[in-house]
Design an enzyme around this catalytic site. Structure first.
Site, PDB file in Angstrom:
ATOM      1  N   LYS A  46      12.365  83.362 -61.099  1.00  0.00           N
ATOM      2  CA  LYS A  46      12.271  82.330 -61.220  1.00  0.00           C
ATOM      3  C   LYS A  46      12.970  81.273 -59.904  1.00  0.00           C
ATOM      4  O   LYS A  46      14.007  81.782 -59.386  1.00  0.00           O
ATOM      5  CB  LYS A  46      13.084  81.389 -62.463  1.00  0.00           C
ATOM      6  CG  LYS A  46      13.021  82.344 -63.646  1.00  0.00           C
ATOM      7  CD  LYS A  46      13.594  81.646 -64.951  1.00  0.00           C
ATOM      8  CE  LYS A  46      13.710  82.647 -65.917  1.00  0.00           C
ATOM      9  NZ  LYS A  46      15.056  83.791 -65.712  1.00  0.00           N
TER      10      LYS A  46
ATOM     11  N   HIS B 144      12.210  77.199 -62.979  1.00  0.00           N
ATOM     12  CA  HIS B 144      13.259  77.347 -64.030  1.00  0.00           C
ATOM     13  C   HIS B 144      13.453  76.395 -65.048  1.00  0.00           C
ATOM     14  O   HIS B 144      14.012  76.618 -66.127  1.00  0.00           O
ATOM     15  CB  HIS B 144      14.631  77.620 -63.162  1.00  0.00           C
ATOM     16  CG  HIS B 144      15.588  78.642 -63.929  1.00  0.00           C
ATOM     17  ND1 HIS B 144      16.217  79.322 -63.481  1.00  0.00           N
ATOM     18  CD2 HIS B 144      15.818  78.382 -65.355  1.00  0.00           C
ATOM     19  CE1 HIS B 144      17.051  79.944 -64.139  1.00  0.00           C
ATOM     20  NE2 HIS B 144      16.603  79.308 -65.390  1.00  0.00           N
TER      21      HIS B 144
ATOM     22  N   TYR C 245      20.639  82.983 -60.817  1.00  0.00           N
ATOM     23  CA  TYR C 245      21.630  83.890 -61.214  1.00  0.00           C
ATOM     24  C   TYR C 245      22.265  84.549 -60.382  1.00  0.00           C
ATOM     25  O   TYR C 245      23.268  85.355 -60.610  1.00  0.00           O
ATOM     26  CB  TYR C 245      20.866  85.062 -62.322  1.00  0.00           C
ATOM     27  CG  TYR C 245      20.018  84.414 -63.400  1.00  0.00           C
ATOM     28  CD1 TYR C 245      20.162  83.182 -63.806  1.00  0.00           C
ATOM     29  CD2 TYR C 245      19.205  85.434 -63.965  1.00  0.00           C
ATOM     30  CE1 TYR C 245      19.591  82.584 -64.863  1.00  0.00           C
ATOM     31  CE2 TYR C 245      18.511  84.920 -65.204  1.00  0.00           C
ATOM     32  CZ  TYR C 245      18.582  83.564 -65.271  1.00  0.00           C
ATOM     33  OH  TYR C 245      17.699  83.047 -66.598  1.00  0.00           O
TER      34      TYR C 245
END
Ligand SMILES: NC(=O)c1ccc[n+]([C@@H]2O[C@H](COP(=O)([O-])OP(=O)(O)OC[C@H]3O[C@@H](n4cnc5c(N)ncnc54)[C@H](OP(=O)(O)O)[C@@H]3O)[C@@H](O)[C@H]2O)c1
Length: 303
Positions: A74, A114, A49
């Site tokens: 993750k 992930h 992210y």
């Protein structure tokens, strides 16, 4: 069982978590702090992210005691078709150490692979086991793993994942997979619970328009139930996940929605309306569609 905002699952994870995908570092700082001030005690982050510094600043600013917080992050495993290098055992260990610095934490509560994108996923899983042994994460799990990918871990004789974070909402109900997870005591965590809504990822570049035509029938049913209960459509979808026994993750960049999304403990969806929502299932994953794939279908051979 009566559930409340402070109810936690077997891993100590609060039932509603604040997600941080598609927030910039600056937004993550403000929104994570807002979410914690609103009462969230569960934050979902990820290397991919690119905003963990902001998330870390938001956690610091809110000043919530570490014992009360549940933080998941993750490791991005690497994905050859995207030109992203697959992570080795050492890379995976080094990644969490780097993430902890960015998050300004000594440990996370849950560390996930992930997606099962890498041929090295068993090696990455062994690294997750070591990270737990080192005390850098309390629990370990996976995301976007189907039953075949979980079975690979079992067949290798390794510790079983404690959680699997997957897309789950009435259009994508994952019935068989959740049955398999229940059998193996793997905690379900739902992402993109709000994908059926017309307001999901509508800003430029967020990709919410992909597969939008699939959602219309469901929106009528969701709206009808929300009107009947006198709550928002988003609250119906989050409550549906929780009534199915899932922890649910939800993201918003707007303070009023952040508060609304946590406020799902003072109403209940009737059995009849749960059935109407269940009947909307199309086994259709939506969250990654703008990236041109369903992460559960990727079949990288094991190395
Ligand atoms: N493991 C994975 O592969 C994976 C994949 C996807 C997501 N996740 C995790 O799960 C989290 C949740 O998924 P998601 O990001 O797809 O979030 P979501 O909560 O399902 O949907 C967020 C979208 O809905 C809008 N929204 C939020 N609250 C609303 C409300 N009350 N009413 C109407 N619209 C509302 C948001 O807009 P505004 O921001 O403008 O409010 C945003 O566009 C992610 O942030 C991430 O942490 C994991």
């Amino acid at each position: 069982m009566k559930i409340s905002p402070s109810t936690r699952n077997g891993l100590g994870m609060p039932l509603v978590g604040f997600g941080t995908y598609q927030l910039s570092n600056e937004q993550a700082e403000v929104c994570v702090c807002d979410a914690l001030n609103a009462g969230f005690r569960h934050i979902d982050s990820a290397e991919g992210y690119n905003n963990e510094e902001g998330t870390g600043r938001g956690i610091q600013a809110a000043g919530v005691s570490r014992d009360e917080l549940f933080v998941t992050t993750k490791v991005f495993p690497g994905y050859k078709p995207w030109g992203s290098d697959e992570k080795s055992y050492e890379d995976t260990i080094g990644t969490l150490k780097r993430q902890l610095k960015q998050l300004q934490l000594d440990y996370v509560d849950l560390y996930l692979i992930h997606a099962p994108f890498s041929e090295l996923r068993l090696e990455q899983w062994r690294a997750c086991i070591e990270l737990k042994n080192l005390g850098l994460t309390k629990h370990i799990g996976v995301a976007n793993y189907n039953a075949i990918r979980i079975q690979e871990i079992l067949d290798a004789g390794l510790d079983i994942p404690e959680a699997n974070q997957i897309e789950f909402h009435p259009l994508c109900a994952q019935v068989e997979l959740t049955g398999f997870m229940k059998k193996h005591s793997i905690a379900p965590v739902a992402y993109s619970s709000l994908a059926p809504l017309s307001t999901w990822r509508v800003e430029e570049g967020q990709g919410g328009e992909v597969l939008a035509e699939l959602k219309q029938e469901g929106q009528t049913v969701i709206n009808d139930i929300a009107t009947k209960l006198g709550v928002a459509e988003a609250q119906v979808l989050l409550r549906w996940g929780v009534q199915h026994g899932y922890c649910v993750l939800t993201k918003s960049s707007k303070p009023e929605r952040i508060r609304e999304n946590l406020n799902i403990f003072n109403f209940e969806i009737s059995d009849n309306d749960m059935e109407r929502l269940d009947k909307l299932n199309q086994n259709q994953a939506i969250a990654w569609a703008a990236n041109g794939l369903n992460p559960m279908d990727v079949a990288a051979p094991l190395r």
